[in-house]
Design a protein around this motif. Structure first.
Motif, PDB file in Angstrom:
ATOM      1  N   GLY A  86      14.109  15.675 -12.639  1.00 19.61           N
ATOM      2  CA  GLY A  86      13.281  14.338 -12.086  1.00 19.61           C
ATOM      3  C   GLY A  86      13.768  13.881 -10.672  1.00 19.61           C
ATOM      4  O   GLY A  86      12.862  13.027 -10.502  1.00 19.61           O
ATOM      5  N   VAL A  87      14.660  14.412 -10.313  1.00 22.21           N
ATOM      6  CA  VAL A  87      15.329  13.846  -9.111  1.00 22.21           C
ATOM      7  C   VAL A  87      15.606  15.087  -7.937  1.00 22.21           C
ATOM      8  O   VAL A  87      15.885  16.035  -8.557  1.00 22.21           O
ATOM      9  N   VAL A  88      14.916  14.832  -6.757  1.00 25.73           N
ATOM     10  CA  VAL A  88      15.268  15.832  -5.510  1.00 25.73           C
ATOM     11  C   VAL A  88      15.859  15.447  -4.568  1.00 25.73           C
ATOM     12  O   VAL A  88      15.753  14.408  -4.175  1.00 25.73           O
ATOM     13  N   PHE A  89      17.018  16.314  -3.826  1.00 23.88           N
ATOM     14  CA  PHE A  89      17.607  15.685  -2.690  1.00 23.88           C
ATOM     15  C   PHE A  89      17.061  16.451  -1.566  1.00 23.88           C
ATOM     16  O   PHE A  89      16.784  17.574  -1.631  1.00 23.88           O
ATOM     17  N   VAL A  90      16.504  15.836  -0.703  1.00 31.08           N
ATOM     18  CA  VAL A  90      15.850  16.161   0.644  1.00 31.08           C
ATOM     19  C   VAL A  90      16.673  15.899   1.859  1.00 31.08           C
ATOM     20  O   VAL A  90      16.874  14.586   2.069  1.00 31.08           O
ATOM     21  N   HIS A  91      17.012  16.860   2.878  1.00 31.51           N
ATOM     22  CA  HIS A  91      17.763  16.612   3.810  1.00 31.51           C
ATOM     23  C   HIS A  91      16.896  16.771   5.137  1.00 31.51           C
ATOM     24  O   HIS A  91      16.455  17.879   5.103  1.00 31.51           O
ATOM     25  N   ILE A  92      16.787  15.504   6.009  1.00 30.79           N
ATOM     26  CA  ILE A  92      16.347  15.776   7.102  1.00 30.79           C
ATOM     27  C   ILE A  92      17.083  15.494   8.501  1.00 30.79           C
ATOM     28  O   ILE A  92      17.570  14.523   8.735  1.00 30.79           O
ATOM     29  N   SER A  93      17.449  16.381   9.166  1.00 28.42           N
ATOM     30  CA  SER A  93      18.060  16.574  10.468  1.00 28.42           C
ATOM     31  C   SER A  93      17.373  16.148  11.557  1.00 28.42           C
ATOM     32  O   SER A  93      16.298  16.515  11.681  1.00 28.42           O
ATOM     33  N   ILE A  94      18.167  15.208  12.385  1.00 29.64           N
ATOM     34  CA  ILE A  94      17.356  14.600  13.635  1.00 29.64           C
ATOM     35  C   ILE A  94      18.199  15.465  14.815  1.00 29.64           C
ATOM     36  O   ILE A  94      18.624  14.954  16.054  1.00 29.64           O
ATOM     37  N   ASP A  95      18.937  16.502  14.207  1.00 32.71           N
ATOM     38  CA  ASP A  95      19.560  17.299  15.693  1.00 32.71           C
ATOM     39  C   ASP A  95      18.931  17.608  16.846  1.00 32.71           C
ATOM     40  O   ASP A  95      17.519  17.226  16.821  1.00 32.71           O
TER      41      ASP A  95
END
Length: 165
Positions: A86-95
């Motif tokens: 029920g949980v997802v980890f999402v990574h958003i880079s601002i490189d």
């Protein structure tokens, strides 16, 4: 005079506080994210890809020392919740560039749901978040309400409380 000084400091500090948003703006939802395969999607499409799931967002960059320093501890937390469907980890880079981001994924052996935000700090998404420091974490509920808006560390106790609601 002392009362005026105290009042001025109070007004100054309260005007600097971030507004704790609970719903994403239309502009933020339309912001474009780039996937590892260079395909672009909107932030709304990203949210729609995980129906009935809580989402933990990690806003980061490869040039950010605090972001890199947090990777080992964050990995332990991701592993703790890995079996929770029920949980997802999402990574958003601002490189600064797509290539810097892709190189960082290889260098730090990062996997999972990884996206690149070309507009970085200054786009509609960054402005909505009032982004002024990274890493930055948000927790989004199944109904797409923002449960945690302004966390600069990924604390297990906060996650435990928020994700079990």
């Amino acid at each position: 005079m002392k009362k005026i000084t105290v009042l001025f400091i109070f007004i100054l500090l309260s005007s600097c506080a971030k507004k704790e948003e609970t719903v994403f703006s239309e502009k933020a939802l339309k912001e474009r994210l780039t996937m590892v395969n260079a395909h672009e999607i909107s932030f709304q499409e990203l949210l729609d890809a995980y129906p009935n799931k809580k989402i933990v967002l990690n806003i980061w960059a490869s040039w950010c020392k605090d972001c890199i320093k947090s990777l080992p501890e964050n990995q332990k937390i991701y592993e703790k919740y890995a079996s929770d469907t029920g949980v997802v980890f999402v990574h958003i880079s601002i490189d600064r560039s797509f290539n810097e981001w892709k190189n960082a994924l290889k260098t730090y052996k990062l996997s999972g749901e990884q996206y690149f935000l070309k507009s970085g700090w200054d786009g509609d998404f960054g402005n909505f978040l009032q982004l002024d420091w990274i890493p930055r974490y948000l927790v989004i509920g199944e109904n797409r309400q923002i449960l945690v808006f302004n966390a600069i560390t990924l604390q297990e106790n906060v996650l435990d409380t928020t994700l079990k609601k």
